[in-house]
Design a protein around this motif. Structure first.
Motif, PDB file in Angstrom:
ATOM      1  N   SER A 561       0.701  -0.935   0.051  1.00 23.11           N
ATOM      2  CA  SER A 561       0.068  -0.013   0.031  1.00 23.11           C
ATOM      3  C   SER A 561       0.799   1.193   0.105  1.00 23.11           C
ATOM      4  O   SER A 561       0.274   2.271   0.013  1.00 23.11           O
ATOM      5  N   SER A 620      -4.817  -4.765  -0.707  1.00 23.05           N
ATOM      6  CA  SER A 620      -5.179  -3.614  -1.647  1.00 23.05           C
ATOM      7  C   SER A 620      -3.934  -2.795  -2.179  1.00 23.05           C
ATOM      8  O   SER A 620      -2.853  -2.651  -1.437  1.00 23.05           O
ATOM      9  N   SER A 622      -1.388  -0.433  -4.047  1.00 19.47           N
ATOM     10  CA  SER A 622      -1.019   1.154  -4.668  1.00 19.47           C
ATOM     11  C   SER A 622      -0.266   0.849  -6.134  1.00 19.47           C
ATOM     12  O   SER A 622      -0.062  -0.290  -6.250  1.00 19.47           O
ATOM     13  N   SER A 694      -5.716  -0.005  -5.460  1.00 21.72           N
ATOM     14  CA  SER A 694      -6.413   1.167  -4.523  1.00 21.72           C
ATOM     15  C   SER A 694      -7.148   2.332  -5.077  1.00 21.72           C
ATOM     16  O   SER A 694      -8.057   2.912  -4.650  1.00 21.72           O
TER      17      SER A 694
END
Length: 706
Positions: A561, A620, A622, A694
């Motif tokens: 993330s 999740s 990025s 994300s």
């Protein structure tokens, strides 16, 4: 004139003679024709005269031959008779006559071929001699040279033999004394001849033995002559107990030459000699060897029985060259008579010995491991195994082996020892079992091998290994030494199958036991395969559970993330997982072989891929986190390449492509998802991976899949 002797001065030609008759016969010419020719009428008297004349010539020739024979007889007898008469003054006529005739008779016999025309005169004289000897038995005084001269024993034997035959026809009440005298003399001469035969045998006088055997062949005690010969031949012929078989062969070869020279029926005498050797010397040797160990040492007993029986069969094969007796199974019957009692109980002794030997070998192995065999098939044990497999509850080491000991409780040395013992058992079974019982006996030994090697050793070790496999969610790194059990089981069972094919099948072929043994081997093989497959599956589940535990505990959410560029090539969780995966791959490759290793590695690779896929679904990503995920998947792919399974490589390539969706610009996502690299993937899978971004909601990426 036409039938007179003048026609026979030259060699007689019957055709020419008939032609002369026809030429001189009235009507023989053309005058008067064929009706005028009748030689039967004209020359009947001539033919009758010719017949009488030829009979007269034959009669005169017969008289001439008798005159010549009488003259020859007188010339031969004159000197012998003259000398004999000088010695006969005052003796009775029968004795005088016998003294004259007997020497003359034995003088004529060597010249028999010269005086054959006189045989019809000699034979009546010989029949006249027997009453003279019979007169000596009546008087009880033996004065003739045949009975008084020890060198005339063969003549005396011939006379007594004939008198013995005559005496049997005489009435007992009138001739009891003379019959007893003849029988007594008969046995005395028979005994004397037997003694002389024994002496001749000791002195190796084959010619004298032959003469004595020929004389004795007319006596009832001829069998004693053969027995004496056999006893003398066997006596002092065996010196080394351990070399009795070679001594028998040498003795038979030596004696056979003498038998051919001495006896009229050499095959029968040779057969009796061999029978006597088998029933005395060989039987004593066999019984002495076997009784020594029968009750105290079964192993030595079986070894000696196998060796002695094999040597006896080999001996019989060598002695068959002498064509003994008339029964083709003569030697086989002699062999069976010696070993009958031992062969009847052989298989019981064999089974008992192999059981004790197998138990001893097994117990020695488990004692060396300080292990006491457990009863594994019980309801409580099965329940504990199920609970341990489905939950994290453990019941302690008392119910299962130490999982850190890496002890398989499988021994290749033990297997080789058991296989060697049963192989020797199969060898003894082949030699000592009759053809009809051989398949059954071999099947019994095979069942012992199944029991002690396959069931009580291999399956027991597999079951112990199954109990030692860690649960599917282990708290510590699992010890998957069960793979070593798989490897050793394959090795041992391969040795077992080799002996099955090389040793057992030839013994049971063409019998119902053949299919029965195949079915029993197939059944136990299938049972082991199920147990091994179950164990391998549990091992893979335990390994996968530990891999899940590693990535779950070491993977941080911030790894995927962060907006910062990656500082390392892969995450710490990826590093730890790859290290463990490589260790597992090495263990599997070293413990498995053949098709097994490919199948297990493929299954492990598939589970490895599924674990990574499901692990990534929990985070999740990025943009920078997606780059880190790509790095991790790339490292996982390199690790998966060690499996050398193309299918697994393709799975990780597809996963790597899916991870690229995490970093693709939103405006290019639709185009990338339509590329060839995703043609084989369902769009729902693509959508699922895109949802891990994300910016999925902020960039409204869902519209690319609507």
């Amino acid at each position: 004139r036409m039938a007179s002797a003048e026609l026979f001065e030259d060699p007689f030609d019957p055709i020419e003679y008939v032609e002369r008759l026809a030429w001189r016969t009235h009507g023989g010419g053309t005058k008067g024709g064929a009706q005028g020719f009748n030689p039967q009428v004209n020359y009947h008297d001539c033919f009758q005269m010719l017949r009488y004349w030829r009979q007269h010539i034959l009669h005169m020739f017969h008289i001439s031959c008798h005159s010549s024979a009488d003259a020859l007889w007188n010339r031969i007898c004159s000197n012998v008779a003259r000398d004999a008469l000088k010695q006969l003054s005052g003796r009775s006529f029968p004795i005088c006559f016998s003294v004259m005739i007997i020497p003359l008779f034995y003088m004529i016999i060597p010249l028999f071929h010269m005086i054959l025309p006189l045989f019809h005169m000699i034979l009546p004289l010989f029949h006249m001699i027997l009453p003279l000897y019979f007169d000596e038995f009546l008087s009880g005084e033996f004065t003739s040279e045949a009975f008084t001269n020890p060198y005339r024993v063969h003549d005396a034997a011939d006379i007594v033999h004939k008198l013995h035959l005559i005496a049997q026809e005489l009435p007992y009440d009138r001739f009891a004394q003379v019959k007893a005298s003849i029988v007594s003399k008969y046995h005395a001469i028979e005994s004397e001849l037997l003694n002389e035969f024994r002496e001749a045998h000791k002195n190796n006088e084959a010619a004298k033995m032959k003469e004595l055997a020929s004389t004795l062949s007319h006596f009832k005690g001829y069998q004693y002559c053969i027995d004496a010969f056999i006893d003398e031949s066997i006596e002092n012929s065996f010196y080394n107990r351990n070399e009795i078989f070679s001594e028998i062969i040498n003795l038979c070869a030596k004696v056979h030459k003498v038998i051919l020279c001495v006896f009229n029926a050499p095959e029968q005498v040779m057969g009796k000699l061999v029978a006597k050797i088998f029933q005395t010397k060989l039987s004593e040797h066999v019984n002495g060897k076997l009784r020594e160990h029968r009750s105290t040492d079964p192993e030595k007993y079986l070894q000696h029985l196998h060796k002695l029986y094999g040597q006896t069969v080999e001996l019989s094969a060598k002695l068959s060259q002498y064509k003994l007796a008339s029964d083709s199974n003569f030697l086989n019957k002699l062999t069976k008579s010696i070993f009958k009692n031992y062969l009847q109980t052989y298989i019981q002794v064999e089974e008992s010995f192999l059981k004790e030997k197998a138990m001893l070998i097994s117990q020695r192995f488990y004692d060396s491991k300080n292990h006491t065999k457990k009863q594994l098939h019980s309801g409580i044990q099965d329940l504990k195994a199920v609970i341990s497999d489905k939950t994290s509850i453990r019941f302690g080491s008392s119910s299962s082996p130490d999982s850190n000991a890496r002890e398989t409780y499988l021994s290749q040395e033990l297997a080789i020892n058991l296989l060697q013992e049963t192989k020797m058992g199969f060898g003894r079974c082949k030699t000592l079992s009759s053809p009809s019982k051989l398949p059954l006996h071999a099947s019994c030994i095979f069942q012992l091998l199944l029991d002690f090697l396959c069931q009580q050793h291999i399956e027991y070790a597999i079951e112990l290994g199954l109990l030692a496999i860690p649960p599917t969610e282990p708290k510590n790194e699992p010890n998957i030494y069960f793979l070593d059990i798989v490897q050793q089981t394959n090795t041992v069972f391969h040795l077992f199958e080799k002996q099955f094919a090389d040793t057992l099948l030839p013994l049971v072929s063409a019998s119902p036991s053949y299919s029965d043994c195949l079915q029993r081997k197939k059944k136990i093989r299938e049972r082991m395969e199920v147990q091994l497959d179950t164990g391998i599956d549990k091992c893979l589940s335990s390994v996968t559970g530990w891999m899940r535990h590693v990535v779950r505990n070491e993977q941080r959410k911030s790894d995927f993330s962060t907006d910062q560029p990656p500082q390392e090539q892969y995450t710490k969780a990826c590093q730890s997982l790859c290290k463990y995966v490589k260790k597992v791959i090495t263990a599997m490759s070293g413990s498995l072989d053949g098709n097994n290793v490919d199948a297990v590695l493929k299954e492990f690779g598939s589970r490895f891929h599924r674990l990574v896929y499901e692990h990534l679904q929990q985070y999740s990503f990025s943009s920078m986190g997606g780059m880190m995920a790509i790095c991790d998947v790339n490292e996982y792919g390199k690790c998966a390449q060690l499996l050398k399974i193309p299918f697994v490589n393709s799975l990780f390539e597809s996963l790597h492509s899916l991870c690229n969706l995490l970093v693709v610009a939103p405006e290019n996502l639709r185009q990338v998802c339509s590329g060839d690299q995703f043609s084989n993937l369902d769009r729902a899978v693509l959508h699922t991976f895109v949802q891990l971004r994300s910016d999925y909601r902020s960039a409204r990426l869902a519209k690319n899949f609507s």
